[in-house]
Design a protein around this motif. Sequence first.
Motif, PDB file in Angstrom:
ATOM      1  N   TYR A 128       5.534   6.500   2.134  1.00  0.00           N
ATOM      2  CA  TYR A 128       4.100   6.686   2.371  1.00  0.00           C
ATOM      3  C   TYR A 128       3.843   8.189   2.345  1.00  0.00           C
ATOM      4  O   TYR A 128       4.293   8.913   3.231  1.00  0.00           O
ATOM      5  CB  TYR A 128       3.686   6.080   3.711  1.00  0.00           C
ATOM      6  CG  TYR A 128       3.653   4.573   3.709  1.00  0.00           C
ATOM      7  CD1 TYR A 128       2.501   3.881   3.335  1.00  0.00           C
ATOM      8  CD2 TYR A 128       4.784   3.824   4.073  1.00  0.00           C
ATOM      9  CE1 TYR A 128       2.472   2.484   3.325  1.00  0.00           C
ATOM     10  CE2 TYR A 128       4.756   2.438   4.067  1.00  0.00           C
ATOM     11  CZ  TYR A 128       3.596   1.779   3.695  1.00  0.00           C
ATOM     12  OH  TYR A 128       3.560   0.396   3.687  1.00  0.00           O
ATOM     13  N   SER A 163       0.812  -1.222   0.000  1.00  0.00           N
ATOM     14  CA  SER A 163       0.000   0.000   0.000  1.00  0.00           C
ATOM     15  C   SER A 163       0.841   1.266   0.000  1.00  0.00           C
ATOM     16  O   SER A 163       0.295   2.377   0.074  1.00  0.00           O
ATOM     17  CB  SER A 163      -0.930   0.012   1.220  1.00  0.00           C
ATOM     18  OG  SER A 163      -0.179  -0.012   2.427  1.00  0.00           O
ATOM     19  N   THR A 202       3.081   4.401  -1.298  1.00  0.00           N
ATOM     20  CA  THR A 202       2.964   5.246  -2.490  1.00  0.00           C
ATOM     21  C   THR A 202       4.040   4.885  -3.505  1.00  0.00           C
ATOM     22  O   THR A 202       3.785   4.842  -4.707  1.00  0.00           O
ATOM     23  CB  THR A 202       3.103   6.726  -2.084  1.00  0.00           C
ATOM     24  OG1 THR A 202       2.327   6.980  -0.914  1.00  0.00           O
ATOM     25  CG2 THR A 202       2.612   7.631  -3.209  1.00  0.00           C
TER      26      THR A 202
END
Length: 206
Positions: A99, A49, A51
């Motif tokens: 992230y 998950s 980025t």
Amino acid sequence: MAQPYLTLTTFIEHENEVRRSRFICAICPAGSVEQAQAFIAERRRLHPSATHNCSAYVIGQSVQKGDDDGEPGGTAGTPMVQALAGRGFSDVVAVVTRYFGGVLLGAGGLVRAYGSAVTETLDRAEPVRMVPARLMRVSVAHDQAGRAENDLRASRYAVREVAYGASVVFSVAVGADEVTAFGDWVATLTAGRALVEAGPAIHVPG
């Protein structure tokens, strides 16, 4: 000509935050491109998950590769490679997982963030210095093999492999500056009956 370099023997991870974005850097030893790619794939599986999962590796004396993984071109993989190579590291792979925290960093900010993620992680590492060496092949008759092996293993030279055939062949790692002295030592040890041949160039801890 082969040069000394630094490498790692264990995995290391460090996390920092830049304007609310999390940057998790993981660095691991990698002796081949395949090992580096496998580590990159594993980090992506661990952080599906995220980025971005940007990566860089330096293998041997000539392979350097960075991947921006969707960040603007040249803002992630390149500064990561430069951080590794600039510190004198080789046979390592780094993955920086980002992230996104909602604040754009701009190209310069990304370059600094990804490069710093690697250098700050290296600051926490315990590097091993690798020096040029040569893998020497020492062939002796079977009746000399026992004594030769005992003497080789008691010496400062590292025996890498022993092969038994028509003769017994020892593969021995010898510092590049000790090759001549090693040949003379083996000749004395075996009364000139051993065949000593220089094999491939390698690196050893030193």
